[in-house]
Write a protein that holds these residues in place. Structure first.
Motif, mmCIF file in Angstrom:
data_model
loop_
_atom_site.group_PDB
_atom_site.id
_atom_site.type_symbol
_atom_site.label_atom_id
_atom_site.label_comp_id
_atom_site.label_asym_id
_atom_site.label_seq_id
_atom_site.Cartn_x
_atom_site.Cartn_y
_atom_site.Cartn_z
ATOM 1 N N SER A 47 20.272 -12.138 6.523
ATOM 2 C CA SER A 47 18.870 -12.552 6.450
ATOM 3 C C SER A 47 17.949 -11.370 6.749
ATOM 4 C CB SER A 47 18.588 -13.717 7.399
ATOM 5 O OG SER A 47 18.630 -13.314 8.743
ATOM 6 N N LEU A 48 18.345 -10.522 7.661
ATOM 7 C CA LEU A 48 17.560 -9.339 7.986
ATOM 8 C C LEU A 48 17.527 -8.381 6.795
ATOM 9 C CD1 LEU A 48 15.960 -7.724 10.056
ATOM 10 C CD2 LEU A 48 18.128 -6.897 10.982
ATOM 11 N N HIS A 49 18.666 -8.172 6.180
ATOM 12 C CA HIS A 49 18.759 -7.297 5.014
ATOM 13 C C HIS A 49 17.892 -7.834 3.871
ATOM 14 C CE1 HIS A 49 20.607 -4.492 2.179
ATOM 15 N NE2 HIS A 49 20.641 -5.517 1.330
ATOM 16 N N GLU A 50 17.940 -9.127 3.640
ATOM 17 C CA GLU A 50 17.157 -9.737 2.572
ATOM 18 C C GLU A 50 15.653 -9.553 2.815
ATOM 19 O OE1 GLU A 50 16.401 -14.130 0.597
ATOM 20 O OE2 GLU A 50 18.286 -13.742 1.640
ATOM 21 N N LEU A 51 15.222 -9.762 4.046
ATOM 22 C CA LEU A 51 13.806 -9.588 4.368
ATOM 23 C C LEU A 51 13.383 -8.135 4.193
ATOM 24 C CD1 LEU A 51 11.142 -10.740 5.358
ATOM 25 C CD2 LEU A 51 11.966 -10.432 7.696
ATOM 26 N N ASP A 94 12.993 -7.558 0.566
ATOM 27 C CA ASP A 94 11.771 -8.213 0.087
ATOM 28 C C ASP A 94 10.541 -7.371 0.397
ATOM 29 O OD1 ASP A 94 13.276 -10.333 -0.836
ATOM 30 O OD2 ASP A 94 12.712 -11.697 0.791
ATOM 31 N N ARG A 95 10.580 -6.653 1.504
ATOM 32 C CA ARG A 95 9.452 -5.802 1.896
ATOM 33 C C ARG A 95 9.562 -4.395 1.297
ATOM 34 N NH1 ARG A 95 8.435 -7.383 8.275
ATOM 35 N NH2 ARG A 95 8.133 -9.601 7.902
ATOM 36 N N ASN A 96 10.599 -4.181 0.494
ATOM 37 C CA ASN A 96 10.818 -2.887 -0.179
ATOM 38 C C ASN A 96 10.867 -1.728 0.804
ATOM 39 O OD1 ASN A 96 10.901 -3.878 -2.916
ATOM 40 N ND2 ASN A 96 8.704 -4.215 -2.735
ATOM 41 N N LEU A 97 11.617 -1.917 1.885
ATOM 42 C CA LEU A 97 11.739 -0.883 2.909
ATOM 43 C C LEU A 97 13.166 -0.350 2.959
ATOM 44 C CD1 LEU A 97 9.843 -2.650 5.827
ATOM 45 C CD2 LEU A 97 8.989 -0.774 4.408
ATOM 46 N N THR A 98 13.292 0.928 3.252
ATOM 47 C CA THR A 98 14.606 1.497 3.528
ATOM 48 C C THR A 98 14.996 1.109 4.957
ATOM 49 O OG1 THR A 98 13.714 3.541 4.446
ATOM 50 C CG2 THR A 98 14.114 3.490 2.052
ATOM 51 N N GLN A 99 16.236 1.330 5.309
ATOM 52 C CA GLN A 99 16.653 1.073 6.685
ATOM 53 C C GLN A 99 15.871 1.966 7.641
ATOM 54 O OE1 GLN A 99 20.939 1.484 6.720
ATOM 55 N NE2 GLN A 99 21.186 -0.727 6.514
ATOM 56 N N GLU A 100 15.627 3.186 7.247
ATOM 57 C CA GLU A 100 14.880 4.121 8.089
ATOM 58 C C GLU A 100 13.466 3.608 8.345
ATOM 59 O OE1 GLU A 100 14.375 7.118 10.602
ATOM 60 O OE2 GLU A 100 16.245 6.886 9.503
ATOM 61 N N GLU A 101 12.795 3.162 7.287
ATOM 62 C CA GLU A 101 11.433 2.658 7.423
ATOM 63 C C GLU A 101 11.384 1.390 8.276
ATOM 64 O OE1 GLU A 101 9.664 4.135 3.107
ATOM 65 O OE2 GLU A 101 10.829 2.271 3.230
ATOM 66 N N ALA A 116 10.063 -10.303 16.268
ATOM 67 C CA ALA A 116 8.639 -9.995 16.197
ATOM 68 C C ALA A 116 8.309 -9.349 14.855
ATOM 69 C CB ALA A 116 8.222 -9.096 17.350
ATOM 70 N N TRP A 117 9.171 -8.458 14.396
ATOM 71 C CA TRP A 117 8.980 -7.794 13.106
ATOM 72 C C TRP A 117 9.057 -8.807 11.971
ATOM 73 C CZ3 TRP A 117 12.560 -6.946 9.036
ATOM 74 C CH2 TRP A 117 12.113 -6.061 8.052
ATOM 75 N N LYS A 118 9.997 -9.746 12.065
ATOM 76 C CA LYS A 118 10.140 -10.772 11.026
ATOM 77 C C LYS A 118 8.881 -11.606 10.891
ATOM 78 C CE LYS A 118 15.012 -11.955 10.761
ATOM 79 N NZ LYS A 118 15.978 -13.003 11.164
ATOM 80 N N GLU A 119 8.211 -11.856 11.993
ATOM 81 C CA GLU A 119 7.019 -12.696 11.985
ATOM 82 C C GLU A 119 5.795 -11.998 11.412
ATOM 83 O OE1 GLU A 119 6.417 -14.263 15.903
ATOM 84 O OE2 GLU A 119 8.329 -15.313 15.887
ATOM 85 N N ARG A 120 5.805 -10.673 11.417
ATOM 86 C CA ARG A 120 4.679 -9.926 10.856
ATOM 87 C C ARG A 120 4.749 -9.964 9.329
ATOM 88 N NH1 ARG A 120 5.859 -6.069 15.308
ATOM 89 N NH2 ARG A 120 7.109 -4.829 13.876
ATOM 90 N N ALA A 121 3.615 -10.061 8.719
ATOM 91 C CA ALA A 121 3.575 -10.146 7.252
ATOM 92 C C ALA A 121 3.701 -8.808 6.588
ATOM 93 C CB ALA A 121 2.276 -10.797 6.805
ATOM 94 N N THR A 152 21.488 1.137 14.541
ATOM 95 C CA THR A 152 21.519 -0.228 15.058
ATOM 96 C C THR A 152 21.196 -1.215 13.946
ATOM 97 O OG1 THR A 152 20.951 0.456 17.297
ATOM 98 C CG2 THR A 152 20.470 -1.830 16.716
ATOM 99 N N LEU A 153 20.160 -0.920 13.167
ATOM 100 C CA LEU A 153 19.803 -1.801 12.056
ATOM 101 C C LEU A 153 20.956 -1.910 11.073
ATOM 102 C CD1 LEU A 153 17.776 -3.549 10.561
ATOM 103 C CD2 LEU A 153 16.852 -1.448 9.525
ATOM 104 N N GLN A 154 21.580 -0.795 10.778
ATOM 105 C CA GLN A 154 22.709 -0.788 9.854
ATOM 106 C C GLN A 154 23.833 -1.686 10.355
ATOM 107 O OE1 GLN A 154 24.750 2.985 9.669
ATOM 108 N NE2 GLN A 154 25.541 2.571 7.627
ATOM 109 N N LEU A 155 24.165 -1.584 11.631
ATOM 110 C CA LEU A 155 25.244 -2.392 12.209
ATOM 111 C C LEU A 155 24.894 -3.876 12.225
ATOM 112 C CD1 LEU A 155 26.276 -0.053 15.158
ATOM 113 C CD2 LEU A 155 27.617 -0.552 13.090
ATOM 114 N N VAL A 156 23.645 -4.186 12.544
ATOM 115 C CA VAL A 156 23.223 -5.591 12.570
ATOM 116 C C VAL A 156 23.253 -6.170 11.156
ATOM 117 C CG1 VAL A 156 21.302 -7.158 13.046
ATOM 118 C CG2 VAL A 156 21.850 -5.352 14.674
ATOM 119 N N GLU A 157 22.705 -5.441 10.188
ATOM 120 C CA GLU A 157 22.712 -5.925 8.811
ATOM 121 C C GLU A 157 24.125 -6.123 8.281
ATOM 122 O OE1 GLU A 157 20.438 -3.526 6.132
ATOM 123 O OE2 GLU A 157 18.534 -4.276 6.901
#
Length: 66
Positions: A15-19, A22-29, A61-66, A40-45
């Protein structure tokens, strides 16, 4: 019903990867916006780890931001 940690990790990561996609972001961004390391993001995804409570709060908190 008691789901396994592996299933929970996999679903959360997907779900994190999909979001992020959807926001057209790299893992770094995305990791910079969230306030966690790219690794950490890579391992969680990937579903390899379940995030610590402090990391999970940042992600939620990040998920809730538009």
């Amino acid at each position: 019903m008691n789901e396994t940690l592996d299933t929970r990790e996999t679903r959360y990561g997907a779900s994190l990867h999909e979001l992020r996609d959807d926001r057209n972001l790299t893992q770094e961004e995305a990791s910079r916006e969230i306030g966690i390391s790219r690794k950490t993001l890579q391992l969680v995804e990937a579903g390899s780890v379940w995030p610590r409570p402090s990391t999970r709060r940042k992600i939620e908190a990040w998920k809730e931001r538009a």
